[in-house]
Design a protein around this motif. Structure first.
Motif, mmCIF file in Angstrom:
data_model
loop_
_atom_site.group_PDB
_atom_site.id
_atom_site.type_symbol
_atom_site.label_atom_id
_atom_site.label_comp_id
_atom_site.label_asym_id
_atom_site.label_seq_id
_atom_site.Cartn_x
_atom_site.Cartn_y
_atom_site.Cartn_z
ATOM 1 N N ILE A 42 -22.405 -24.240 41.516
ATOM 2 C CA ILE A 42 -21.590 -25.197 40.762
ATOM 3 C C ILE A 42 -22.421 -25.841 39.653
ATOM 4 C CG2 ILE A 42 -20.220 -27.324 40.930
ATOM 5 C CD1 ILE A 42 -19.701 -26.514 43.896
ATOM 6 N N TRP A 43 -23.606 -26.324 40.000
ATOM 7 C CA TRP A 43 -24.530 -26.908 39.023
ATOM 8 C C TRP A 43 -25.865 -26.193 39.153
ATOM 9 C CZ3 TRP A 43 -22.064 -30.631 42.360
ATOM 10 C CH2 TRP A 43 -20.996 -31.300 41.755
ATOM 11 N N ARG A 44 -26.320 -25.567 38.083
ATOM 12 C CA ARG A 44 -27.581 -24.806 38.135
ATOM 13 C C ARG A 44 -28.776 -25.675 38.478
ATOM 14 N NH1 ARG A 44 -28.877 -20.121 34.159
ATOM 15 N NH2 ARG A 44 -30.671 -20.398 35.488
ATOM 16 N N THR A 45 -28.720 -26.960 38.128
ATOM 17 C CA THR A 45 -29.849 -27.837 38.443
ATOM 18 C C THR A 45 -30.069 -27.963 39.945
ATOM 19 O OG1 THR A 45 -28.410 -29.771 38.324
ATOM 20 C CG2 THR A 45 -29.665 -29.229 36.347
ATOM 21 N N ALA A 46 -29.039 -27.691 40.740
ATOM 22 C CA ALA A 46 -29.178 -27.779 42.195
ATOM 23 C C ALA A 46 -30.195 -26.763 42.710
ATOM 24 C CB ALA A 46 -27.834 -27.565 42.878
ATOM 25 N N ASP A 47 -30.406 -25.685 41.990
ATOM 26 C CA ASP A 47 -31.353 -24.655 42.423
ATOM 27 C C ASP A 47 -32.706 -25.287 42.771
ATOM 28 O OD1 ASP A 47 -33.187 -22.560 42.679
ATOM 29 O OD2 ASP A 47 -32.321 -21.405 41.056
ATOM 30 N N TRP A 48 -33.310 -25.969 41.815
ATOM 31 C CA TRP A 48 -34.635 -26.556 42.052
ATOM 32 C C TRP A 48 -34.562 -27.785 42.940
ATOM 33 C CZ3 TRP A 48 -39.190 -26.034 38.323
ATOM 34 C CH2 TRP A 48 -39.293 -24.700 37.900
ATOM 35 N N HIS A 49 -33.533 -28.613 42.792
ATOM 36 C CA HIS A 49 -33.392 -29.800 43.644
ATOM 37 C C HIS A 49 -33.295 -29.400 45.120
ATOM 38 C CE1 HIS A 49 -32.947 -32.796 40.495
ATOM 39 N NE2 HIS A 49 -31.972 -32.104 39.933
ATOM 40 N N GLU A 50 -32.498 -28.390 45.419
ATOM 41 C CA GLU A 50 -32.350 -27.947 46.811
ATOM 42 C C GLU A 50 -33.643 -27.335 47.335
ATOM 43 O OE1 GLU A 50 -27.529 -27.138 46.735
ATOM 44 O OE2 GLU A 50 -28.885 -25.421 46.651
ATOM 45 N N ARG A 51 -34.356 -26.610 46.501
ATOM 46 C CA ARG A 51 -35.639 -26.048 46.935
ATOM 47 C C ARG A 51 -36.634 -27.152 47.258
ATOM 48 N NH1 ARG A 51 -37.719 -21.835 42.765
ATOM 49 N NH2 ARG A 51 -39.484 -21.916 44.185
ATOM 50 N N GLU A 52 -36.635 -28.222 46.466
ATOM 51 C CA GLU A 52 -37.530 -29.341 46.729
ATOM 52 C C GLU A 52 -37.168 -30.034 48.053
ATOM 53 O OE1 GLU A 52 -39.444 -32.986 44.231
ATOM 54 O OE2 GLU A 52 -37.295 -32.683 44.002
ATOM 55 N N ALA A 53 -35.871 -30.259 48.289
ATOM 56 C CA ALA A 53 -35.429 -30.886 49.536
ATOM 57 C C ALA A 53 -35.766 -29.998 50.735
ATOM 58 C CB ALA A 53 -33.934 -31.178 49.478
ATOM 59 N N PHE A 54 -35.621 -28.699 50.576
ATOM 60 C CA PHE A 54 -35.989 -27.752 51.625
ATOM 61 C C PHE A 54 -37.492 -27.837 51.903
ATOM 62 C CE2 PHE A 54 -37.882 -23.481 52.244
ATOM 63 C CZ PHE A 54 -37.470 -23.257 53.553
ATOM 64 N N ASP A 55 -38.287 -27.801 50.851
ATOM 65 C CA ASP A 55 -39.735 -27.774 50.957
ATOM 66 C C ASP A 55 -40.282 -29.051 51.594
ATOM 67 O OD1 ASP A 55 -42.368 -26.949 50.596
ATOM 68 O OD2 ASP A 55 -42.355 -27.169 48.423
ATOM 69 N N LEU A 56 -39.847 -30.197 51.112
ATOM 70 C CA LEU A 56 -40.456 -31.456 51.522
ATOM 71 C C LEU A 56 -39.797 -32.121 52.735
ATOM 72 C CD1 LEU A 56 -41.160 -32.960 48.000
ATOM 73 C CD2 LEU A 56 -42.729 -31.715 49.503
ATOM 74 N N VAL A 57 -38.488 -31.919 52.915
ATOM 75 C CA VAL A 57 -37.788 -32.608 54.001
ATOM 76 C C VAL A 57 -37.327 -31.641 55.088
ATOM 77 C CG1 VAL A 57 -35.917 -34.229 54.548
ATOM 78 C CG2 VAL A 57 -37.086 -34.384 52.361
ATOM 79 N N GLY A 58 -37.123 -30.388 54.747
ATOM 80 C CA GLY A 58 -36.749 -29.408 55.767
ATOM 81 C C GLY A 58 -35.266 -29.338 56.033
ATOM 82 N N ILE A 59 -34.478 -29.218 54.982
ATOM 83 C CA ILE A 59 -33.044 -28.984 55.118
ATOM 84 C C ILE A 59 -32.767 -27.618 54.520
ATOM 85 C CG2 ILE A 59 -30.734 -29.715 54.394
ATOM 86 C CD1 ILE A 59 -31.727 -32.582 54.562
ATOM 87 N N HIS A 60 -32.054 -26.789 55.272
ATOM 88 C CA HIS A 60 -31.721 -25.441 54.809
ATOM 89 C C HIS A 60 -30.406 -25.501 54.026
ATOM 90 C CE1 HIS A 60 -31.644 -21.059 54.865
ATOM 91 N NE2 HIS A 60 -30.331 -21.207 54.968
ATOM 92 N N PHE A 61 -30.390 -24.933 52.826
ATOM 93 C CA PHE A 61 -29.186 -24.898 51.994
ATOM 94 C C PHE A 61 -28.600 -23.490 52.052
ATOM 95 C CE2 PHE A 61 -31.481 -28.569 50.597
ATOM 96 C CZ PHE A 61 -30.478 -29.500 50.412
ATOM 97 N N SER A 62 -27.556 -23.341 52.858
ATOM 98 C CA SER A 62 -26.942 -22.020 53.037
ATOM 99 C C SER A 62 -26.287 -21.564 51.747
ATOM 100 C CB SER A 62 -25.918 -22.061 54.171
ATOM 101 O OG SER A 62 -24.863 -22.956 53.865
ATOM 102 N N GLY A 63 -26.465 -20.301 51.437
ATOM 103 C CA GLY A 63 -25.893 -19.731 50.224
ATOM 104 C C GLY A 63 -26.738 -19.944 48.988
ATOM 105 N N HIS A 64 -27.904 -20.561 49.140
ATOM 106 C CA HIS A 64 -28.795 -20.762 47.986
ATOM 107 C C HIS A 64 -29.314 -19.403 47.530
ATOM 108 C CE1 HIS A 64 -32.309 -21.873 45.622
ATOM 109 N NE2 HIS A 64 -31.760 -23.073 45.503
#
Length: 163
Positions: A108-130
């Motif tokens: 939906i928003w391309r900026t989510a690509d890097w934001h979700e990777r950062e949240a995954f990396d630092l906090v440990g939330i998996h973003f399905s469909g990334h």
């Protein structure tokens, strides 16, 4: 458009599955994880709202006592000059269990690509469909997620002292 008007508009479109919180200085809507993509697609595509910018996405570990984690989305409509905060609250995983899962909004928003990777990396939330969920700030073999409340840093990483 005010927060109350947006919340009312979304209530008529999605029913009571979205919860408005106006007690904080910045009001927000809580969205169930399973409805996130549908709600975000609507927020971007509806011409009356047109939230064309995901300004920020961040994740919060509320700690083992609370047993929850949050993903916070700050949306902006540039042409209409209104903002909206969304939250998705998921159960926190015990150590050694699979990570909490939230659907990706990168389509939906391309900026989510890097934001979700950062949240995954630092906090440990998996973003399905990334499209490419992998560490973005830490080495690929790093153990753990440093912004978790119970994170313990190893004393060494590949022979280099970290403390």
């Amino acid at each position: 458009m005010s927060f109350s008007e947006i919340a009312s508009f979304l209530d008529s479109a999605f029913g009571p599955s979205l919860t408005a919180n106006t007690q904080n200085p910045q009001p927000f809507l809580t969205v169930p994880a399973e409805r996130l993509v549908e709600v975000c697609q609507f927020l971007r595509d509806d011409e009356r709202l047109f939230f064309d910018l995901l300004a920020c996405l961040t994740a919060i570990d509320n700690g083992a006592e609370a047993g929850t984690m949050e993903v916070v989305y700050n949306l902006t409509s540039i042409p209409y000059e209104h903002n909206l905060m969304l939250k998705v609250i998921v159960p926190r995983n015990p150590e050694g269990q699979p990570l909490p899962v939230v659907p990706s909004v990168a389509a939906i928003w391309r900026t989510a690509d890097w934001h979700e990777r950062e949240a995954f990396d630092l906090v440990g939330i998996h973003f399905s469909g990334h499209p490419n969920l992998r560490r973005i700030l830490l080495p690929t073999d790093w153990q753990g997620h440093p912004l978790r409340t119970d994170y313990r840093e190893d004393e060494q990483y590949h022979g280099i002292r970290t403390q």
